[in-house]
Scaffold this active site. Sequence first.
Site, PDB file in Angstrom:
ATOM      1  N   HIS A   1      12.731  -2.413   2.327  1.00  0.00           N
ATOM      2  CA  HIS A   1      12.157  -1.102   2.635  1.00  0.00           C
ATOM      3  C   HIS A   1      13.097  -0.019   2.129  1.00  0.00           C
ATOM      4  CE1 HIS A   1       9.115  -2.790   5.267  1.00  0.00           C
ATOM      5  NE2 HIS A   1      10.054  -3.549   5.790  1.00  0.00           N
ATOM      6  N   LEU A   2      12.525   1.067   1.659  1.00  0.00           N
ATOM      7  CA  LEU A   2      13.332   2.221   1.265  1.00  0.00           C
ATOM      8  C   LEU A   2      13.941   2.897   2.493  1.00  0.00           C
ATOM      9  CD1 LEU A   2      10.734   3.536  -1.252  1.00  0.00           C
ATOM     10  CD2 LEU A   2      13.105   3.067  -1.887  1.00  0.00           C
ATOM     11  N   SER A   3      13.084   3.129   3.482  1.00  0.00           N
ATOM     12  CA  SER A   3      13.536   3.762   4.716  1.00  0.00           C
ATOM     13  C   SER A   3      14.025   2.683   5.678  1.00  0.00           C
ATOM     14  CB  SER A   3      12.374   4.544   5.344  1.00  0.00           C
ATOM     15  OG  SER A   3      11.355   3.646   5.771  1.00  0.00           O
TER      16      SER A   3
ATOM     17  N   HIS B   1       4.230  -4.510   8.963  1.00  0.00           N
ATOM     18  CA  HIS B   1       4.177  -4.425  10.426  1.00  0.00           C
ATOM     19  C   HIS B   1       2.925  -5.075  11.001  1.00  0.00           C
ATOM     20  CE1 HIS B   1       7.266  -1.624   9.346  1.00  0.00           C
ATOM     21  NE2 HIS B   1       6.406  -0.745   8.852  1.00  0.00           N
TER      22      HIS B   1
ATOM     23  N   ARG C   1       6.659   0.824  13.588  1.00  0.00           N
ATOM     24  CA  ARG C   1       7.383   0.254  12.427  1.00  0.00           C
ATOM     25  C   ARG C   1       8.517  -0.683  12.848  1.00  0.00           C
ATOM     26  NH1 ARG C   1       5.490   3.690   8.219  1.00  0.00           N
ATOM     27  NH2 ARG C   1       5.036   5.757   9.049  1.00  0.00           N
TER      28      ARG C   1
ATOM     29  N   PRO D   1       0.796  -1.224   0.000  1.00  0.00           N
ATOM     30  CA  PRO D   1       0.000   0.000   0.000  1.00  0.00           C
ATOM     31  C   PRO D   1       0.831   1.278   0.000  1.00  0.00           C
ATOM     32  CG  PRO D   1      -0.851  -1.540   1.622  1.00  0.00           C
ATOM     33  CD  PRO D   1       0.402  -2.145   1.075  1.00  0.00           C
ATOM     34  N   ASN D   2       0.351   2.216  -0.776  1.00  0.00           N
ATOM     35  CA  ASN D   2       0.888   3.587  -0.857  1.00  0.00           C
ATOM     36  C   ASN D   2       2.203   3.710  -1.628  1.00  0.00           C
ATOM     37  OD1 ASN D   2      -1.246   4.742   0.822  1.00  0.00           O
ATOM     38  ND2 ASN D   2      -0.290   3.600   2.491  1.00  0.00           N
TER      39      ASN D   2
ATOM     40  N   ASN E   1       8.335  -5.447  -0.594  1.00  0.00           N
ATOM     41  CA  ASN E   1       8.189  -4.223   0.184  1.00  0.00           C
ATOM     42  C   ASN E   1       6.691  -4.078   0.416  1.00  0.00           C
ATOM     43  OD1 ASN E   1       7.968  -1.767   1.387  1.00  0.00           O
ATOM     44  ND2 ASN E   1       9.328  -0.688  -0.037  1.00  0.00           N
TER      45      ASN E   1
ATOM     46  N   TYR F   1      11.084   9.072   1.593  1.00  0.00           N
ATOM     47  CA  TYR F   1      11.108   8.017   0.579  1.00  0.00           C
ATOM     48  C   TYR F   1      11.811   8.423  -0.711  1.00  0.00           C
ATOM     49  CZ  TYR F   1       7.726   5.939   3.759  1.00  0.00           C
ATOM     50  OH  TYR F   1       7.123   5.413   4.878  1.00  0.00           O
TER      51      TYR F   1
ATOM     52  N   ARG G   1       5.052  11.071  -2.429  1.00  0.00           N
ATOM     53  CA  ARG G   1       4.720  10.802  -1.037  1.00  0.00           C
ATOM     54  C   ARG G   1       5.934  11.024  -0.129  1.00  0.00           C
ATOM     55  NH1 ARG G   1       4.693   4.699   1.272  1.00  0.00           N
ATOM     56  NH2 ARG G   1       3.878   5.200   3.321  1.00  0.00           N
TER      57      ARG G   1
ATOM     58  N   GLU H   1      12.776  -9.279   2.468  1.00  0.00           N
ATOM     59  CA  GLU H   1      11.965  -8.110   2.836  1.00  0.00           C
ATOM     60  C   GLU H   1      12.751  -6.847   2.469  1.00  0.00           C
ATOM     61  OE1 GLU H   1      10.840  -8.030   6.966  1.00  0.00           O
ATOM     62  OE2 GLU H   1       9.970  -6.017   6.805  1.00  0.00           O
TER      63      GLU H   1
ATOM     64  N   ARG I   1      12.569   4.543  12.951  1.00  0.00           N
ATOM     65  CA  ARG I   1      11.393   5.409  12.843  1.00  0.00           C
ATOM     66  C   ARG I   1      10.428   5.160  14.015  1.00  0.00           C
ATOM     67  NH1 ARG I   1       9.115   5.087   6.975  1.00  0.00           N
ATOM     68  NH2 ARG I   1       7.949   6.897   7.766  1.00  0.00           N
TER      69      ARG I   1
ATOM     70  N   ASP J   1       1.668 -15.589   6.639  1.00  0.00           N
ATOM     71  CA  ASP J   1       1.312 -17.002   6.415  1.00  0.00           C
ATOM     72  C   ASP J   1       1.478 -17.371   4.944  1.00  0.00           C
ATOM     73  OD1 ASP J   1       0.770 -17.316   9.077  1.00  0.00           O
ATOM     74  OD2 ASP J   1      -1.418 -17.419   8.859  1.00  0.00           O
TER      75      ASP J   1
ATOM     76  N   ALA K   1       3.239  -0.600   4.988  1.00  0.00           N
ATOM     77  CA  ALA K   1       2.809  -0.743   6.390  1.00  0.00           C
ATOM     78  C   ALA K   1       2.297  -2.148   6.712  1.00  0.00           C
ATOM     79  CB  ALA K   1       1.736   0.299   6.695  1.00  0.00           C
TER      80      ALA K   1
HETATM   81  C1  DQA Z   1       8.234   1.317   3.827  1.00  0.00           C
HETATM   82  C2  DQA Z   1       8.295   1.470   5.343  1.00  0.00           C
HETATM   83  C3  DQA Z   1       6.937   1.236   5.970  1.00  0.00           C
HETATM   84  O1  DQA Z   1       7.005   1.416   7.382  1.00  0.00           O
HETATM   85  C4  DQA Z   1       5.924   2.214   5.414  1.00  0.00           C
HETATM   86  O2  DQA Z   1       4.641   1.946   5.938  1.00  0.00           O
HETATM   87  C5  DQA Z   1       5.903   2.244   3.936  1.00  0.00           C
HETATM   88  C6  DQA Z   1       7.174   2.226   3.213  1.00  0.00           C
HETATM   89  C7  DQA Z   1       9.581   1.655   3.155  1.00  0.00           C
HETATM   90  O3  DQA Z   1       9.788   1.245   2.028  1.00  0.00           O
HETATM   91  O4  DQA Z   1      10.406   2.345   3.762  1.00  0.00           O
HETATM   92  O5  DQA Z   1       4.852   2.364   3.316  1.00  0.00           O
HETATM   93  O6  DQA Z   1       7.920  -0.028   3.512  1.00  0.00           O
END
Ligand code: DQA
Length: 147
Positions: A100-102, A80, A111, A10-11, A74, A23, A18, A98, A107, A87, A77
């Site tokens: 993540h950009l950040s 988390h 998270r 998502p997002n 990735n 990011y 964003r 796994e 944070r 599963d 959210a």
């Molecule tokens: C994220 C980190 C997550 O905590 C956050 O909800 C995101 C982006 C990242 O790529 O840093 O949507 O997955």
Amino acid sequence: MSLVVLLSGPNLNLLGEREPAIYGTQTLADHVARAEATAARHGLTIEHLQSNYEGALVEAVHAARGRADALIINAGALSHTSWSLHDAVAAFDGPAVELHLSNPAAREPFRHTSVLAPVTAGLVAGFGGLGYELAVDAVAQLLKGAS
Ligand code: DQA
């Protein structure tokens, strides 16, 4: 050619617009292109799906079973919170990484937990777009059986 399914949660479709201070300004298409270029150097093919829906991501992991060799996720959210994605990944029989950009560990407290961590080989986080390259490199090594 080995197939790697890259999933974006998502997002992440809003990357580039964003919260650029967190990011960056590159779009999701930029990151996917970087993953694809890295994959090509390793003789891997990337299949990418972005969804804002948890169930669509669960179904994409199901669809990868028996077809894809590895997963890079990735999950935004959902990383988390989503025990259903946990599963689904547990039921995938190749390596999963796994991504993540950040750096979620640096944070907000919500998270700091990753529900994917117990079912993934490892985590690439905090390197921005470089992470897409590093995650593909990691998967390539895992598929070769190297460490
Ligand atoms: C994220 C980190 C997550 O905590 C956050 O909800 C995101 C982006 C990242 O790529 O840093 O949507 O997955």
